[in-house]
Design a protein around this motif. Sequence first.
Motif, PDB file in Angstrom:
ATOM      1  N   ASN A 179       0.885  -1.182   0.000  1.00  0.00           N
ATOM      2  CA  ASN A 179       0.000   0.000   0.000  1.00  0.00           C
ATOM      3  C   ASN A 179       0.918   1.226   0.000  1.00  0.00           C
ATOM      4  N   LYS A 186       2.676   7.864   3.791  1.00  0.00           N
ATOM      5  CA  LYS A 186       2.313   8.653   4.970  1.00  0.00           C
ATOM      6  C   LYS A 186       3.168   8.273   6.168  1.00  0.00           C
ATOM      7  N   SER A 202      -0.402   4.485   1.943  1.00  0.00           N
ATOM      8  CA  SER A 202      -0.268   4.355   3.400  1.00  0.00           C
ATOM      9  C   SER A 202       1.190   4.370   3.802  1.00  0.00           C
TER      10      SER A 202
END
Length: 585
Positions: free
Chosen positions: A34, A40, A37
């Motif tokens: 991902n 981040k 994600s």
Amino acid sequence: MRQLERQNLNTFKQQIELPAYIENSISEQLSNTNRKSANKKIKAILSDVNNVNITEIRVVDSKGIIRGTSSVNNQSIVGQKTTNEDIKKTISNNRSYDQNVYDDKTNARYYVSSLPLLNSSTNSSVVGSLYIRANLESVYASINKITLLSLSAAIVAIALGLLVAIVISRAISVPIDEMKKQSIRIARGDFSGHVKVYGNDELGQLAGAVNNLSVRVEEAQDSTEADRRRLDGVLRHMSDGVLATDRRGNVTIINETAVDLLSSSSEESVGMSILDVLHIRQDYTIRELLESEEEIIIDLSTDANELILHAYFSLIQRESGFISGLVCVLHDITEQQHEEQERRQFVSNVSHELRTPLTSVRSYVEALSDGAWEDPELAPNFLAVVQDETERMIRMINDLLSLSRMDAGTSKLNFEYVNLNELINYILNRFDMILNSDDQPSKTYKIDRKITTKDLWVDLDTDKFTQVVDNLMNNAIKYSPDGGTITVRLLETHNHVILTISDQGLGIPRKDIAHVFDRFFRVDKARSRKQGGTGLGLAISKEVINLLGGQIWVDSIEGRGSNFYISLPYVPYEGDEWDDDSENS
């Protein structure tokens, strides 16, 4: 400074290293499928990094995509493909790369590092790269500060070191310079100065030693100078000549007596070989003089001057035996040789003069002993000859005794003021009486008197002066022809009275004039003996005149007669005239 730079850079690199858990966390997020994600979380992880030295941290995955950056103002590069070659090499080679770079835009220096990120589960495959960029200006600022501080400290240290060195060098050089100057003064013979002693260290002890040396050298110099002056005084006032040479025989010292004897100058003689100075090069060598040390007789006589020297040579030898020169002492034995020759000649003459009458006496006595005394004609003649020869020997012995007394200085003179005019006339009157007496002499003669009318009062011994005049008059009568004239002159000149007795005889050859006053000298020996002369009359006359303070000499031309001169000192009497009547009474 280079070492300091390396140490600071190493320290800086250690300070910007990220903890291992951060690298592991970033590796896990790069493995996460991902992406959004993961980005981040990567951003969160980078924001949590609190290292003021790091300017920027970039996270790049294995495909070269920038997944995150710690630069807030540069978030636009996230998702873009990296163009940094070091990052690409790190991903492809699984190796770390670091270097210092210079940014022309900001004029700043940076440290960049590219580290491979491995899979946290397998720890073998490269999942990405961690790119760190750190500003090095603080490091170099610190280095520059330290450099400046070190340079300032070095300058201060150098300045202080130079100052201390100057002080120390002056503390050393000033005493050394003073000692050097004092040594130069000592070498020039100036011992007045002294070196200042600044302490009790080695330089102080050396300064004290120099001062002590100056005193000792001055004392030695004074002693040497005093010895030299004494030696010069001794050499100057010696009656003998002295020469000193070096070991090669060249003259180094010559005194004034030697200069006078050798008729040279000290400047010419010093440096010359002693063989040339003494004129003995043809007879001797330096080695012979050094080895033999013999005494030699040097005859330097010339036609104008007679000079005979006795030379004694002695070695100048050190205690080690090394011969450093030669000393020659010259003694003038000319007079001694002359006296010795005269003594031998005198003995020979006396023996000869005595042998002749003794032989005659012995012959006639033997003849008388053999019976001639019985012959009334021969006996009186023989006895007359014996009597004449005996009287002749007696006269000769009396003359010898007179000469001996005068030579020894025991002959007494009875000085008195005499009117020389009257004394000369009195003596000549006696010869005139002999000529006019009944007992006529064997020859006739005439006395021509040329005597000054001025009374000349002279201090002399009347008897001895009368003996001299009688002798000269007898010689003039003997050697003058029959009927000749004998001229007697008396005059005053230059504080002297001159008495001249001239005859018209055969005269004296020029070669014999210098020997007329020698003892036993006769111009015509056969004639003199026949007339009964002893050969001592003129010698006695010369000695008497010398004792009276006068001079006697002869001037003669062979065949034209002789002129005998007597000069006596004369001081005109300035007092009252003498009363002849009272004197006669």
